[in-house]
Design an enzyme around this catalytic site. Sequence first.
Site, PDB file in Angstrom:
ATOM      1  N   ASP A  95      46.812 -10.322 -95.037  1.00  0.00           N
ATOM      2  CA  ASP A  95      45.942  -9.323 -95.651  1.00  0.00           C
ATOM      3  C   ASP A  95      45.053 -10.007 -96.679  1.00  0.00           C
ATOM      4  OD1 ASP A  95      45.326  -6.368 -96.031  1.00  0.00           O
ATOM      5  OD2 ASP A  95      45.791  -6.939 -98.081  1.00  0.00           O
ATOM      6  N   SER A  96      43.987  -9.329 -97.063  1.00  0.00           N
ATOM      7  CA  SER A  96      43.093  -9.869 -98.085  1.00  0.00           C
ATOM      8  C   SER A  96      43.746  -9.855 -99.465  1.00  0.00           C
ATOM      9  CB  SER A  96      41.789  -9.055 -98.127  1.00  0.00           C
ATOM     10  OG  SER A  96      42.076  -7.712 -98.488  1.00  0.00           O
ATOM     11  N   TYR A 138      37.678  -8.629 -99.235  1.00  0.00           N
ATOM     12  CA  TYR A 138      36.947  -9.161 -98.091  1.00  0.00           C
ATOM     13  C   TYR A 138      35.764  -8.271 -97.704  1.00  0.00           C
ATOM     14  CZ  TYR A 138      40.497 -12.682 -96.749  1.00  0.00           C
ATOM     15  OH  TYR A 138      41.333 -13.765 -96.697  1.00  0.00           O
ATOM     16  N   GLY A 139      35.831  -6.996 -98.078  1.00  0.00           N
ATOM     17  CA  GLY A 139      34.813  -6.028 -97.649  1.00  0.00           C
ATOM     18  C   GLY A 139      33.367  -6.443 -97.850  1.00  0.00           C
ATOM     19  N   CYS A 166      44.755  -6.099 -92.434  1.00  0.00           N
ATOM     20  CA  CYS A 166      43.526  -5.889 -93.204  1.00  0.00           C
ATOM     21  C   CYS A 166      42.487  -5.358 -92.232  1.00  0.00           C
ATOM     22  CB  CYS A 166      43.072  -7.224 -93.806  1.00  0.00           C
ATOM     23  SG  CYS A 166      41.420  -7.198 -94.540  1.00  0.00           S
ATOM     24  N   ASN A 167      41.890  -4.232 -92.551  1.00  0.00           N
ATOM     25  CA  ASN A 167      40.915  -3.619 -91.638  1.00  0.00           C
ATOM     26  C   ASN A 167      39.668  -4.479 -91.468  1.00  0.00           C
ATOM     27  OD1 ASN A 167      41.653  -0.489 -90.946  1.00  0.00           O
ATOM     28  ND2 ASN A 167      42.568  -1.129 -92.869  1.00  0.00           N
ATOM     29  N   THR A 168      39.178  -5.067 -92.556  1.00  0.00           N
ATOM     30  CA  THR A 168      37.978  -5.914 -92.465  1.00  0.00           C
ATOM     31  C   THR A 168      38.268  -7.126 -91.584  1.00  0.00           C
ATOM     32  OG1 THR A 168      37.291  -5.203 -94.671  1.00  0.00           O
ATOM     33  CG2 THR A 168      36.219  -7.157 -93.792  1.00  0.00           C
ATOM     34  N   GLU A 207      44.112  -3.941-106.651  1.00  0.00           N
ATOM     35  CA  GLU A 207      44.481  -5.335-106.939  1.00  0.00           C
ATOM     36  C   GLU A 207      44.719  -5.566-108.434  1.00  0.00           C
ATOM     37  OE1 GLU A 207      44.960  -8.126-104.957  1.00  0.00           O
ATOM     38  OE2 GLU A 207      44.805  -6.919-103.148  1.00  0.00           O
ATOM     39  N   CYS A 266      41.566   1.181 -94.923  1.00  0.00           N
ATOM     40  CA  CYS A 266      41.821  -0.057 -95.661  1.00  0.00           C
ATOM     41  C   CYS A 266      43.268   0.020 -96.091  1.00  0.00           C
ATOM     42  CB  CYS A 266      40.900  -0.176 -96.873  1.00  0.00           C
ATOM     43  SG  CYS A 266      41.332  -1.542 -97.974  1.00  0.00           S
ATOM     44  N   THR A 267      44.032  -1.047 -95.877  1.00  0.00           N
ATOM     45  CA  THR A 267      45.470  -0.968 -96.156  1.00  0.00           C
ATOM     46  C   THR A 267      45.781  -0.931 -97.652  1.00  0.00           C
ATOM     47  OG1 THR A 267      45.560  -3.356 -95.733  1.00  0.00           O
ATOM     48  CG2 THR A 267      46.341  -1.893 -93.983  1.00  0.00           C
ATOM     49  N   HIS A 268      44.783  -1.155 -98.498  1.00  0.00           N
ATOM     50  CA  HIS A 268      44.991  -0.972 -99.942  1.00  0.00           C
ATOM     51  C   HIS A 268      45.054   0.519-100.313  1.00  0.00           C
ATOM     52  CE1 HIS A 268      43.696  -5.168-100.184  1.00  0.00           C
ATOM     53  NE2 HIS A 268      44.065  -5.198-101.447  1.00  0.00           N
TER      54      HIS A 268
END
Length: 264
Positions: free
Chosen positions: A9-10, A41-42, A72-74, A151, A183-185
Site C-alpha cells: 500500500d502507499s 500516491y494519488g 492501494c487503489n491508485t 497518515e 481508497c483503502t485509507h
Amino acid sequence: MNAPIGVIDSGVGGLTVAKQMMKLLPEETIYYIGDTARCPYGPRNRREVLHFTWQMAKALEKMNIKMLVVACNTATAVALDSLQKHLSIPVVGVINAGARAAEKKTRSNEIVVLATEGTIKSGAYESALLSLSTKAKIIPLACPTFVPLVESGEYEGQFAFDLVAKGLKPLADKKFDTVILGCTHYPIIQHHIEKVVGSHVTVLSSAEETAKEVKDILEYNHELSTSKNNPRHVFFTTGSVPIFRMIANNWLQSKELDIRRINL
C-alpha cells in the site's frame, strides 16, 4: 502453502484490507509494506506509481510470498496489469472487489466513488462498475485531503470531521444510495463519512470483498496454510515507525505487532 501473503500500500490504508484478511484467514501469515515515506500516491504521475509499486512487489517477492495483494487503489489502477503479467504468483487488486460490493448493495444504481485524484483520473471504477451493470450512474469525487489526514494519525475529533465534511460538499445536491470508499485509507475515517452522507446511504470499502477473493484463489490453488501455529505477521514501513505503530495498533487492536523500517 505456509508461505506468507504479501500486501502493499502507499501507506497505512492497506491495513484495512489486512484486517479483513486476518479475520477471514486467521492461519495465514501477512507480510505488509506501507510506503509511508512517499505517500500519497494519488497526486503522483503514473510512472512514479508504477515504479514505487514494483519496488514494493520485488521486495516482497524476495521474501518468498505465495500471493500479492495490491491494497492501494491508485497502485491497482496503474500497476495491476503489469504485476499480473510479469509475476509468477497470483496478484489481486482492490478495484474490482469494491465495484462488486457496490453493485450488490445499490438499489438505485446511483453510486458515488470517493478516491484519490489518481484513481479518479484513471476511470478504473467507472470501467469496473459498468462492466457489472450498464445501469450504473457513477458520481466520482476526488478527496485529496483524506489520505494525509489518515497518515497524520489525527483522524479523530472535530477538526477531522470538519475536513471530511468540506471534502464531501460537492455531494450535497446529488442523489445516491451507495458510496464506495475507493481508497483503502478511507475506512479509517468511515465514521465521519457516514455522518456526513446520512444513515440512508450505504458506505462500503473493498476490504471484505478483497479478502474473500484472496481466500477463493488460495482454495482454488490448494495453497491455504496448514500451519497450526499463530501466524507471525510482519509490517514494514518506509517512513516513521512510531506513527505507523500508533495507527496499526489502533486499527488492528494489537500492541504486539512486529513493525520494521524498510529501504526500497
